[in-house]
Design an enzyme around this catalytic site. Structure first.
Site, PDB file in Angstrom:
ATOM      1  N   ARG A  10     -13.131  -8.385  -1.986  1.00  0.00           N
ATOM      2  CA  ARG A  10     -12.699  -7.922  -0.658  1.00  0.00           C
ATOM      3  C   ARG A  10     -12.228  -6.469  -0.722  1.00  0.00           C
ATOM      4  O   ARG A  10     -11.488  -6.077  -1.608  1.00  0.00           O
ATOM      5  CB  ARG A  10     -11.563  -8.817  -0.156  1.00  0.00           C
TER       6      ARG A  10
ATOM      7  N   THR B 193      -1.056   1.229   6.561  1.00  0.00           N
ATOM      8  CA  THR B 193      -0.761   0.075   5.712  1.00  0.00           C
ATOM      9  C   THR B 193      -0.665  -1.155   6.594  1.00  0.00           C
ATOM     10  O   THR B 193      -0.213  -1.063   7.738  1.00  0.00           O
ATOM     11  CB  THR B 193       0.555   0.262   4.937  1.00  0.00           C
ATOM     12  N   GLY B 194      -1.106  -2.283   6.057  1.00  0.00           N
ATOM     13  CA  GLY B 194      -1.019  -3.512   6.839  1.00  0.00           C
ATOM     14  C   GLY B 194      -2.281  -4.330   6.667  1.00  0.00           C
ATOM     15  O   GLY B 194      -3.024  -4.156   5.698  1.00  0.00           O
TER      16      GLY B 194
ATOM     17  N   GLY C 205     -10.301  -3.474   1.574  1.00  0.00           N
ATOM     18  CA  GLY C 205      -9.492  -3.311   2.788  1.00  0.00           C
ATOM     19  C   GLY C 205      -9.775  -2.000   3.497  1.00  0.00           C
ATOM     20  O   GLY C 205     -10.822  -1.358   3.296  1.00  0.00           O
ATOM     21  N   ASP C 206      -8.827  -1.604   4.312  1.00  0.00           N
ATOM     22  CA  ASP C 206      -9.009  -0.414   5.159  1.00  0.00           C
ATOM     23  C   ASP C 206      -8.752   0.895   4.411  1.00  0.00           C
ATOM     24  O   ASP C 206      -9.217   1.956   4.842  1.00  0.00           O
ATOM     25  CB  ASP C 206      -8.053  -0.484   6.354  1.00  0.00           C
TER      26      ASP C 206
ATOM     27  N   THR D 119       0.899  -1.170   0.000  1.00  0.00           N
ATOM     28  CA  THR D 119       0.000   0.000   0.000  1.00  0.00           C
ATOM     29  C   THR D 119       0.915   1.191   0.000  1.00  0.00           C
ATOM     30  O   THR D 119       2.039   1.121   0.514  1.00  0.00           O
ATOM     31  CB  THR D 119      -0.921   0.045   1.241  1.00  0.00           C
TER      32      THR D 119
ATOM     33  N   GLY E   8      -5.616  -5.047   6.578  1.00  0.00           N
ATOM     34  CA  GLY E   8      -6.714  -4.092   6.546  1.00  0.00           C
ATOM     35  C   GLY E   8      -7.849  -4.408   7.495  1.00  0.00           C
ATOM     36  O   GLY E   8      -8.426  -3.505   8.116  1.00  0.00           O
TER      37      GLY E   8
END
Ligand code: ASP
Length: 320
Positions: A203, A225-226, A205-206, A175, A228
């Site tokens: 899907r 980042t990571g 993510g965050d 990200t 999500g």
């Protein structure tokens, strides 16, 4: 603290490739990519431009660089396709995001179009693409976005799953993101991602979920980042602002505590954050996070693992 002070911080993803796989050429390429993105954003701030333009410029540079998981070189789903998410937020509730798209060359520009030219905050899928076309955004074909490295990463993830093994976070996610404070004190955040290698089609993510992976208000701007799902469950990015406003925490403490808490629920990752005084925090709970900043001293700093940041030429020398 000077009121016209500017600050910019970026990340290119946490969960970096294993140190043993990191050949020297690759190290240099990552530092160079981070430096170029910082200079692209700083150029805007140094000439008195707004924070939202600075974070957009920095993220565009990272999207165009196939080393990073956004735009060109985004990771692929378990169906071997790319589905990208992006978001921008400029404080005062101004926000725009897209989810699950492939086509616009720079997904961050799609997010900005949603913020500036629609009545909405988040557009997904075919409707989002139709909007982007109507707005005249530049599109690219699949060959532009796809890289052999991302396909190989999917093959590795699928093979590991078939063996019943757990897939570790190295090389699986990424990200890119940026946060900035401009001369007027305005804050902005931008985040863009292909998500996680082998994610289920559909899907999200965050990154495009405001308050989770992206947030900006008058207190701070955050880009995460990571993993999500963990950041969404904790409303991680907004939580930093809440702790600062309601619990009196400083940026560094609030950011470090939230990243540690995300780690405690099993979420590997990190974030970059800036407050209204131009302080910067870049915590992560993984072995590394591609990251960099240009602070009050005007020096470009970049890092990958938990080592001392590398210092580059001062911005004065580097910017014509
Ligand atoms: N946060 C991104 C997502 O979950 C992936 C990442 O940053 O590694 O989509």
């Amino acid at each position: 603290m000077q009121s016209d002070r500017t600050a910019l911080a970026i990340h290119g993803g946490a969960g970096t490739i294993r140190p043993e796989d990191m050949v020297p050429d690759r190290v240099e390429a990552f530092h160079a990519g981070l430096r170029a993105a910082l200079l692209a954003g700083h150029r805007v701030l140094a000439t008195g431009g707004p924070a939202i333009d600075a974070v957009t410029a920095a993220v565009m540079a990272l999207e165009d660089d196939e080393l990073f998981n956004a735009g060109r070189g985004a990771v692929v789903t378990s169906g071997a396709e790319q589905e990208m998410d992006a978001a921008v937020m400029a404080g005062a509730g101004r926000a725009g995001a897209v989810a699950g798209i492939r086509g616009p060359r720079n997904p961050v520009l799609a997010a900005r179009a949603v913020m500036e030219r629609s009545d909405h905050v988040l557009l997904a899928g075919p409707g989002a693409l139709a909007f982007c076309r109507a707005q005249g955004l530049v599109f690219e074909d699949d060959a532009y976005f796809e890289t052999a490295a991302r396909r190989a990463a999917l093959d590795a993830v699928l093979a590991e799953r078939a063996r019943g093994g757990t897939v570790d976070d190295f090389d699986r996610h990424g990200t890119v993101g940026a946060v900035a404070r401009d001369r007027t004190g305005a804050l902005a955040a931008a985040t863009s991602t292909g998500g996680m290698t082998g994610k289920m089609p559909g899907r999200i993510g965050d990154t495009p979920v405001f308050g989770a992976g992206t947030w900006a208000d008058a207190t701070c701007a955050v880009s995460a980042t990571g993993h999500g799902e963990s950041f969404i469950r904790m409303a991680a990015a907004h939580e930093i602002s809440a702790r600062m406003r309601l619990a009196g925490q400083g940026l560094e403490q609030a950011a470090a505590d939230v990243v540690a808490e995300v780690g405690r629920v099993g979420g590997g990752g990190g974030l970059v954050a800036v407050d209204r005084d131009g302080r910067v925090a870049m915590p992560f709970n993984t072995r590394g996070m591609y990251r960099g900043a240009i602070g009050a001293d005007g020096i470009v700093r970049t890092g990958i693992y938990a080592e001392a940041l590398r210092e580059h030429a001062t911005t004065e020398e580097a910017i014509p």
